[in-house]
Scaffold this motif. Structure first.
Motif, mmCIF file in Angstrom:
data_model
loop_
_atom_site.group_PDB
_atom_site.id
_atom_site.type_symbol
_atom_site.label_atom_id
_atom_site.label_comp_id
_atom_site.label_asym_id
_atom_site.label_seq_id
_atom_site.Cartn_x
_atom_site.Cartn_y
_atom_site.Cartn_z
ATOM 1 N N PHE A 1 40.672 35.579 46.892
ATOM 2 C CA PHE A 1 39.737 35.234 47.965
ATOM 3 C C PHE A 1 40.068 33.852 48.517
ATOM 4 O O PHE A 1 40.054 33.626 49.724
ATOM 5 C CB PHE A 1 38.290 35.245 47.445
ATOM 6 N N THR B 1 41.376 45.638 43.126
ATOM 7 C CA THR B 1 40.115 46.364 42.970
ATOM 8 C C THR B 1 40.368 47.751 42.383
ATOM 9 O O THR B 1 39.670 48.188 41.466
ATOM 10 C CB THR B 1 39.421 46.516 44.343
ATOM 11 N N ALA C 1 36.325 35.547 56.320
ATOM 12 C CA ALA C 1 35.014 35.978 55.828
ATOM 13 C C ALA C 1 34.886 37.496 55.923
ATOM 14 O O ALA C 1 34.386 38.147 54.996
ATOM 15 C CB ALA C 1 33.912 35.308 56.641
ATOM 16 N N ALA C 2 35.373 38.080 57.013
ATOM 17 C CA ALA C 2 35.267 39.534 57.180
ATOM 18 C C ALA C 2 36.040 40.252 56.086
ATOM 19 O O ALA C 2 35.536 41.184 55.452
ATOM 20 C CB ALA C 2 35.798 39.939 58.558
ATOM 21 N N GLN C 3 37.279 39.795 55.835
ATOM 22 C CA GLN C 3 38.095 40.481 54.823
ATOM 23 C C GLN C 3 37.499 40.305 53.436
ATOM 24 O O GLN C 3 37.446 41.248 52.636
ATOM 25 C CB GLN C 3 39.534 39.961 54.867
ATOM 26 N N ILE C 4 37.019 39.089 53.141
ATOM 27 C CA ILE C 4 36.430 38.850 51.819
ATOM 28 C C ILE C 4 35.158 39.696 51.650
ATOM 29 O O ILE C 4 34.905 40.245 50.569
ATOM 30 C CB ILE C 4 36.148 37.343 51.631
ATOM 31 N N SER C 5 34.378 39.855 52.728
ATOM 32 C CA SER C 5 33.154 40.653 52.610
ATOM 33 C C SER C 5 33.477 42.112 52.315
ATOM 34 O O SER C 5 32.819 42.735 51.473
ATOM 35 C CB SER C 5 32.331 40.611 53.889
ATOM 36 N N VAL C 6 34.485 42.644 53.014
ATOM 37 C CA VAL C 6 34.851 44.045 52.772
ATOM 38 C C VAL C 6 35.222 44.239 51.302
ATOM 39 O O VAL C 6 34.786 45.189 50.643
ATOM 40 C CB VAL C 6 36.029 44.457 53.684
ATOM 41 N N SER D 1 34.394 42.322 48.702
ATOM 42 C CA SER D 1 33.243 42.119 47.815
ATOM 43 C C SER D 1 32.361 43.360 47.814
ATOM 44 O O SER D 1 31.855 43.775 46.770
ATOM 45 C CB SER D 1 32.407 40.929 48.275
ATOM 46 N N TRP D 2 32.217 43.973 49.000
ATOM 47 C CA TRP D 2 31.381 45.154 49.123
ATOM 48 C C TRP D 2 31.940 46.279 48.260
ATOM 49 O O TRP D 2 31.214 46.959 47.533
ATOM 50 C CB TRP D 2 31.318 45.553 50.596
ATOM 51 N N THR D 3 33.286 46.475 48.300
ATOM 52 C CA THR D 3 33.912 47.497 47.458
ATOM 53 C C THR D 3 33.650 47.215 45.987
ATOM 54 O O THR D 3 33.287 48.106 45.220
ATOM 55 C CB THR D 3 35.439 47.509 47.690
#
Lengths: 370, 191
Positions: A79, A119, B15-20, B22-24
């Motif tokens: 990240f 993941t 932020a968009a890529q990290i959110s995707v 994190s959501w997974t």
């Protein structure tokens, strides 16, 4: 472009020496060429190669599943790489280090892909290579569009092609619908490439159509695939030769359109040869390849070095293929080559006369002008 | 593009890529935390994945589902890959076994208290003479640290191994832990 620039510079020097143009005009021309054809800088090329190595190291490090570092730390590390990569890339861009900025963005996008793989690894997810690739491709394409990045557009195009290759070759029953999905995805990246000014991405995507046709053909050897691909290739070639401005405006392929068209034609002819390998059709398909190559050389070979090389390479490969396939009937092979050789020799004689005549005409025209 | 804007956009992309991502991860963790637990017996197939490191390929006692369990295939099925739902119930020695299955949509009657519906993908073709349908649930891989794949695979061939799997309400499944008899070999943390 370096070779073009240095060639023109040599010519300018020659003209100045011969007194055709003044030294003042000469240095103005040289300056203009230098400004418009800067070519790739060595530093930029090395930086690009470095980015490929660093990207591979990130991906392989994650793949090793090293347990010394807890996985949550690995996730956090990726990240951080994503965040630092995008932001530092933007800062580098603003400070006029364009290539380094692009490289930083590529590393960020690769970290995004590595995090997707991580993941899957963390949660033992199986059978989702295509899903992972499409997620990576969409994320990269999005970043390319938002940041107007040339390198990220190329990366998105490559990922789309990877997805298509895996998806189409693994799902014979769904090949057609997956191919249509790829055409949609590819067109989207193609559209982004206009905004990001990435001609390389467009060229890669056009080449991928040959791969798409070939993969479909492997599943279902129907003659329709080589026909469509070959027809498209010939159309692209002829358009590039006769309407270069049109091709540049609507497809944005620059001078590479004819090479890409020829490549599609060669792939299609190769497919037809495979299909007909044990029948008389093979001879016709081979003849079509040779005629196509000679035709391409005549129409565009003079001004296009990459096209010439493609023709030479295919020509030699084709000779070897025909020889190997027809080795059972050596007399037949010899006969085919003999006829081919005689036709080519006659053509060469005719063309060299023709060329000499054209040169002569030009010289005379020049004479009148003076 | 002004100076400030490019940096803001770069932040937004990150932020968009990290959110995707994190959501997974949160979605997967929630299956582990909240899903119903089932036990399956397991046998290894073969390891290795270039991009994501070593893994052991696993086959389960529910990997081949008898064709007659698919109630809705009596009228003829299709030859394309489809989502299937398999209803499981604990059988002998605590190993869960299939009792019914459906193609496309979950079974019409809801599962009883001791039953669980798990979702998978299968290539269904009733016209061929196959007696079972091979179903993949997305849990056929167990990733292990580099170099340990072969050893685990050897051991798996020797004893009777089981896997505990968490199944979410929508049928998505997730490996929780790997067991050799009563001994637990690996357990997955939530994150």
């Amino acid at each position: 472009m370096v070779s073009y620039a240095s060639k023109v510079k040599r010519d300018i020097e020659r003209w100045v020496e011969a007194g055709i143009i003044g030294s003042d005009t000469g240095s103005k021309l040289a300056a203009d060429v230098a400004q418009h054809h800067r070519g790739a800088s060595l530093g930029a090329m090395l930086a690009t190669m470095a980015s490929a190595l660093l990207a591979a190291s990130i991906l392989i490090f994650i793949a090793a599943n090293w347990e010394v570092i807890p996985r949550l730390t690995r996730v956090a590390f990726l990240f951080l790489l994503i965040l630092v990569g995008y932001v530092s890339g933007a800062i580098l861009k603003l400070r006029e280090h364009g290539t380094f900025g692009e490289v930083a963005w590529v590393l960020a996008a690769v970290s995004f892909g590595a995090a997707i793989a991580l993941t899957s690894q963390m949660y033992h997810i199986s059978g989702d290579e295509t899903q992972a690739l499409i997620m990576w491709c969409v994320g990269t394409g999005f970043a390319a569009a938002v940041l107007q990045s040339r390198y990220l557009t190329v990366l998105a195009a490559l990922l789309a092609i990877c997805w298509m290759t895996v998806a189409v070759s693994e799902n014979a029953s769904k090949a057609t619908s997956l191919s249509l999905q790829y055409l949609g995805l590819g067109s989207t990246v193609y559209a982004i490439s206009y905004w990001t000014r990435s001609r390389a991405a467009r060229q890669i995507l056009v080449v991928s159509l040959s791969l798409l046709g070939f993969l479909n053909f492997l599943h279902e050897p129907a003659l329709a695939y080589p026909m469509v691909l070959g027809g498209g290739g010939v159309a692209l070639f002829l358009l590039s030769v006769w309407k270069p401005v049109f091709v540049q405006r609507w497809l944005g392929l620059g001078s590479s359109g004819s090479v890409l068209g020829l490549l599609a034609f060669i792939t299609a002819a190769g497919m037809a040869q495979l299909d007909y390998i044990d029948t008389d059709g093979f001879l016709f398909a081979s003849a079509a390849v040779f005629i196509g190559l000679v035709g391409a050389m005549l129409l565009s070979g003079r001004d296009n070095r990459s096209l010439r090389w493609l023709v030479y390479l295919t020509f030699s490969a084709e000779l070897a293929v025909v020889y190997l396939v027809m080795i059972g009937t050596m007399l037949g092979t010899a006969g085919f080559f003999l006829v081919g050789g005689l036709v080519l020799a006659a053509l060469a004689w005719f063309i060299s006369r023709f060329e000499r005549q054209i040169r002569g005409d030009r010289y005379n025209e020049g004479g009148w002008a003076q | 593009m002004t100076r400030r804007w490019l940096i803001i956009l770069a932040f937004l992309v990150a932020a968009a890529q990290i959110s995707v991502l994190s959501w997974t991860i949160l979605g997967r963790a929630s299956i582990l935390r909240d899903g119903s637990e089932i036990v399956l017996s397991v046998e290894p197939v073969d390891p290795r994945d270039l991009l994501r490191g070593d893994y052991v390929t696993l086959a389960y006692n529910i990997s081949d589902i008898p064709l007659e369990l698919f109630s809705d295939l009596a009228n003829g099925g299709s030859t394309v890959a489809e989502t299937v739902y398999v209803r499981l119930r604990p059988g002998g020695e605590g190993i869960w076994a299939p009792i019914a299955a459906s193609v496309g949509a979950p079974l019409s009657n809801p599962p009883l208290a001791d039953e669980v519906d798990i979702r998978g993908h299968a290539r269904v073709n009733v016209h061929s003479r196959q007696e079972t349908v091979r179903v993949r649930y997305g849990i056929e891989r167990y990733y292990v640290p580099e170099g340990e794949g072969r050893e685990i695979e050897r051991n798996l061939g020797l004893g009777s191994f089981t896997v505990r799997v968490a199944v979410a309400a929508d049928g998505a499944s997730q490996i929780k832990s790997l067991h050799d008899g009563d001994r637990m070999l690996y357990q997955e943390p939530l994150y």
